[in-house]
Design a protein around this motif. Sequence first.
Motif, PDB file in Angstrom:
ATOM      1  N   TYR A 168      -5.702  -5.340  13.185  1.00 18.95           N
ATOM      2  CA  TYR A 168      -6.221  -4.078  13.754  1.00 18.95           C
ATOM      3  C   TYR A 168      -6.506  -4.219  15.250  1.00 18.95           C
ATOM      4  O   TYR A 168      -6.258  -3.289  16.019  1.00 18.95           O
ATOM      5  CB  TYR A 168      -7.441  -3.590  12.979  1.00 18.95           C
ATOM      6  CG  TYR A 168      -7.040  -2.934  11.674  1.00 18.95           C
ATOM      7  CD1 TYR A 168      -6.386  -1.691  11.676  1.00 18.95           C
ATOM      8  CD2 TYR A 168      -7.242  -3.548  10.449  1.00 18.95           C
ATOM      9  CE1 TYR A 168      -5.975  -1.094  10.495  1.00 18.95           C
ATOM     10  CE2 TYR A 168      -6.832  -2.964   9.257  1.00 18.95           C
ATOM     11  CZ  TYR A 168      -6.198  -1.734   9.289  1.00 18.95           C
ATOM     12  OH  TYR A 168      -5.775  -1.147   8.126  1.00 18.95           O
TER      13      TYR A 168
ATOM     14  N   GLU B 198      -5.836   6.752   2.920  1.00 15.39           N
ATOM     15  CA  GLU B 198      -6.800   5.689   2.645  1.00 15.39           C
ATOM     16  C   GLU B 198      -7.382   5.838   1.248  1.00 15.39           C
ATOM     17  O   GLU B 198      -7.483   6.959   0.731  1.00 15.39           O
ATOM     18  CB  GLU B 198      -7.882   5.697   3.722  1.00 15.39           C
ATOM     19  CG  GLU B 198      -7.351   4.997   4.951  1.00 15.39           C
ATOM     20  CD  GLU B 198      -8.028   5.372   6.246  1.00 15.39           C
ATOM     21  OE1 GLU B 198      -9.222   5.717   6.210  1.00 15.39           O
ATOM     22  OE2 GLU B 198      -7.344   5.319   7.285  1.00 15.39           O
ATOM     23  N   GLY B 199      -7.723   4.720   0.627  1.00 19.04           N
ATOM     24  CA  GLY B 199      -8.215   4.761  -0.749  1.00 19.04           C
ATOM     25  C   GLY B 199      -7.098   5.084  -1.733  1.00 19.04           C
ATOM     26  O   GLY B 199      -7.354   5.592  -2.824  1.00 19.04           O
ATOM     27  N   ASP B 200      -5.860   4.825  -1.353  1.00 23.41           N
ATOM     28  CA  ASP B 200      -4.680   5.074  -2.204  1.00 23.41           C
ATOM     29  C   ASP B 200      -4.621   6.526  -2.667  1.00 23.41           C
ATOM     30  O   ASP B 200      -4.585   6.825  -3.864  1.00 23.41           O
ATOM     31  CB  ASP B 200      -4.668   4.103  -3.414  1.00 23.41           C
ATOM     32  CG  ASP B 200      -4.524   2.668  -2.956  1.00 23.41           C
ATOM     33  OD1 ASP B 200      -3.797   2.433  -1.969  1.00 23.41           O
ATOM     34  OD2 ASP B 200      -5.151   1.787  -3.563  1.00 23.41           O
TER      35      ASP B 200
ATOM     36  N   ARG C 187      -3.073   3.463   8.133  1.00 22.44           N
ATOM     37  CA  ARG C 187      -4.219   3.382   7.238  1.00 22.44           C
ATOM     38  C   ARG C 187      -5.203   2.354   7.776  1.00 22.44           C
ATOM     39  O   ARG C 187      -4.812   1.264   8.179  1.00 22.44           O
ATOM     40  CB  ARG C 187      -3.761   2.984   5.827  1.00 22.44           C
ATOM     41  CG  ARG C 187      -3.334   4.187   5.009  1.00 22.44           C
ATOM     42  CD  ARG C 187      -2.865   3.806   3.630  1.00 22.44           C
ATOM     43  NE  ARG C 187      -3.920   3.175   2.823  1.00 22.44           N
ATOM     44  CZ  ARG C 187      -3.815   2.991   1.516  1.00 22.44           C
ATOM     45  NH1 ARG C 187      -2.730   3.383   0.864  1.00 22.44           N
ATOM     46  NH2 ARG C 187      -4.799   2.424   0.844  1.00 22.44           N
ATOM     47  N   ALA C 188      -6.484   2.724   7.772  1.00 18.73           N
ATOM     48  CA  ALA C 188      -7.502   1.809   8.305  1.00 18.73           C
ATOM     49  C   ALA C 188      -8.011   0.845   7.235  1.00 18.73           C
ATOM     50  O   ALA C 188      -8.866   0.018   7.508  1.00 18.73           O
ATOM     51  CB  ALA C 188      -8.653   2.625   8.887  1.00 18.73           C
ATOM     52  N   ASP C 189      -7.454   0.960   6.014  1.00 17.71           N
ATOM     53  CA  ASP C 189      -8.019   0.152   4.916  1.00 17.71           C
ATOM     54  C   ASP C 189      -7.024  -0.845   4.331  1.00 17.71           C
ATOM     55  O   ASP C 189      -7.156  -1.247   3.177  1.00 17.71           O
ATOM     56  CB  ASP C 189      -8.535   1.083   3.809  1.00 17.71           C
ATOM     57  CG  ASP C 189      -7.422   1.869   3.136  1.00 17.71           C
ATOM     58  OD1 ASP C 189      -6.287   1.899   3.683  1.00 17.71           O
ATOM     59  OD2 ASP C 189      -7.671   2.435   2.047  1.00 17.71           O
TER      60      ASP C 189
ATOM     61  N   HIS D 156       0.887  -1.173   0.000  1.00 17.89           N
ATOM     62  CA  HIS D 156       0.000   0.000   0.000  1.00 17.89           C
ATOM     63  C   HIS D 156       0.917   1.212   0.000  1.00 17.89           C
ATOM     64  O   HIS D 156       1.372   1.633   1.052  1.00 17.89           O
ATOM     65  CB  HIS D 156      -0.898   0.008   1.237  1.00 17.89           C
ATOM     66  CG  HIS D 156      -1.840  -1.161   1.296  1.00 17.89           C
ATOM     67  ND1 HIS D 156      -1.417  -2.461   1.389  1.00 17.89           N
ATOM     68  CD2 HIS D 156      -3.194  -1.211   1.251  1.00 17.89           C
ATOM     69  CE1 HIS D 156      -2.471  -3.267   1.413  1.00 17.89           C
ATOM     70  NE2 HIS D 156      -3.565  -2.532   1.326  1.00 17.89           N
TER      71      HIS D 156
ATOM     72  N   ARG E 231      -8.145  -4.021   2.237  1.00 17.37           N
ATOM     73  CA  ARG E 231      -9.544  -3.888   1.790  1.00 17.37           C
ATOM     74  C   ARG E 231      -9.681  -4.326   0.336  1.00 17.37           C
ATOM     75  O   ARG E 231     -10.661  -4.963  -0.041  1.00 17.37           O
ATOM     76  CB  ARG E 231     -10.010  -2.441   1.962  1.00 17.37           C
ATOM     77  CG  ARG E 231     -11.506  -2.314   1.965  1.00 17.37           C
ATOM     78  CD  ARG E 231     -11.954  -0.927   2.326  1.00 17.37           C
ATOM     79  NE  ARG E 231     -11.845  -0.635   3.749  1.00 17.37           N
ATOM     80  CZ  ARG E 231     -11.907   0.582   4.269  1.00 17.37           C
ATOM     81  NH1 ARG E 231     -12.077   1.628   3.484  1.00 17.37           N
ATOM     82  NH2 ARG E 231     -11.800   0.776   5.563  1.00 17.37           N
TER      83      ARG E 231
END
Length: 426
Positions: free
Chosen positions: A398, A218-220, A412-414, A213, A417
Amino acid sequence: MKLFVIGNGGREHALVWKLAQSPRVSKIYCAPGNAGIAQLAECVPVQVDDLPGLQAFAKAQSIDLTIVGPELPLSLGIADEFRKAKLRIFGPTRNAARIESSKSFAKELMVREGIPTAASRTFDSMDAAFMWLESCDLPVVVKADGLAQGKGVIICGTKVEAQEAVKSMLSDQQFGEAGAKVVLEEFLEGEELTVMAFADGRTVIPMIPAQDHKRIGEGDTGPNTGGMGAYAPAPLATPELQKRILEEVLYPAIRGLSRTGSPFYGVLYAGLMIKNGKPYTLEFNARFGDPETQVVLPLLQTDLLDIIEAVVEHRLDQIHVAWQKQAAVCVVLTSEGYPGSYPKGLPITGLPEKTTDSVVVFHAGTTESDGAVLTNGGRVLGVTALADTIRSAQQRAYASLAPIKFEGCYYRADVARRALSDLSEN
Ligand code: AMP
Ligand code: GLY
């Protein structure tokens, strides 16, 4: 055996952690190491670019085998120097490491060997580069030729941006020597994938495919980093795609380097863009990836030392490499401000007392002072969790990082994903 690991990041902690499990290892030294590595190895204060210092240490301690983590010492020729001094070392020579340290060298190799990659041109003059930019498609990717710690790649949506990027490298020398040449490259759309492989100049054994990543947000979104998290195995990498990567990317690169008199002994890292099921090579690295190593090595069943020795002795064809049928997710915790400037020396609390079979906290930028663990870098920790599925490994990672605290801690929380959406599409 006495081992010597060079480096101080999460990758090196994962290497030391895995090597320490080998029954044949009696002692590990690490230069310069970090607070996590210090629990498993004796850290020695020699910097990774101090080649004479590293060599003197290996000689003085009668080290049986040295394992190089980062690209800098490889690009400076540490493997050549050690071999000359009859010291065993795991890592490619300076010439073979050009596959990472010079993007134009890597591009020429790819074109010569027919390895699918983005169309590109290399320039050392601004006029010629500007002329080419007049008629190229947008977006265009501008890359500094040399090592730039992941920061030498600029994706430009307009011609003016591309001109500025070229100028920052060729004229303003923002990347020093690394920007003395620029590679201008077609922009490829698709999904990224990392495949690392052991190679002994002839035989190639790929590791489990992983996904990094790279962006901070988040969401790149936002600027590129060294890597904010990883997972493996990447569901994107079907058996068919893995076969193509081995045959169309990894083997041709290894054969091409051998043919030109620079056989590659070590870990070859292919950074790929997968478009319509086809692998295009964005970059090669001459070493383990970081953070990919923190998810790949925990899944490795085979003794890593056996594999590394087989590479060093050019008998990789005699080795069988086995993997656990589990998934791993690593979430990287960073200092406030990273990838820009950030503070150091902040106390870290809530670290687990010990590692378990399913959770390991790998240290990256940490140091110890009077019994306290302090932040000491941009990427501070990598929390890796293993489980039967990516989803449960993600949940476990997490949950495990929740108690860990330091001022300004960001993650990052994703992470992973995308793997979950790839799985639901398949
Ligand atoms: P590199 O260091 O060459 O792998 O580039 C760093 C990152 O820039 C990659 O991980 C990609 O996200 C992006 N990138 C590099 N080259 C291209 C390309 N030709 N097309 C699209 N994205 C690219
Ligand atoms: N994760 C990217 C790298 O190791 O270069």
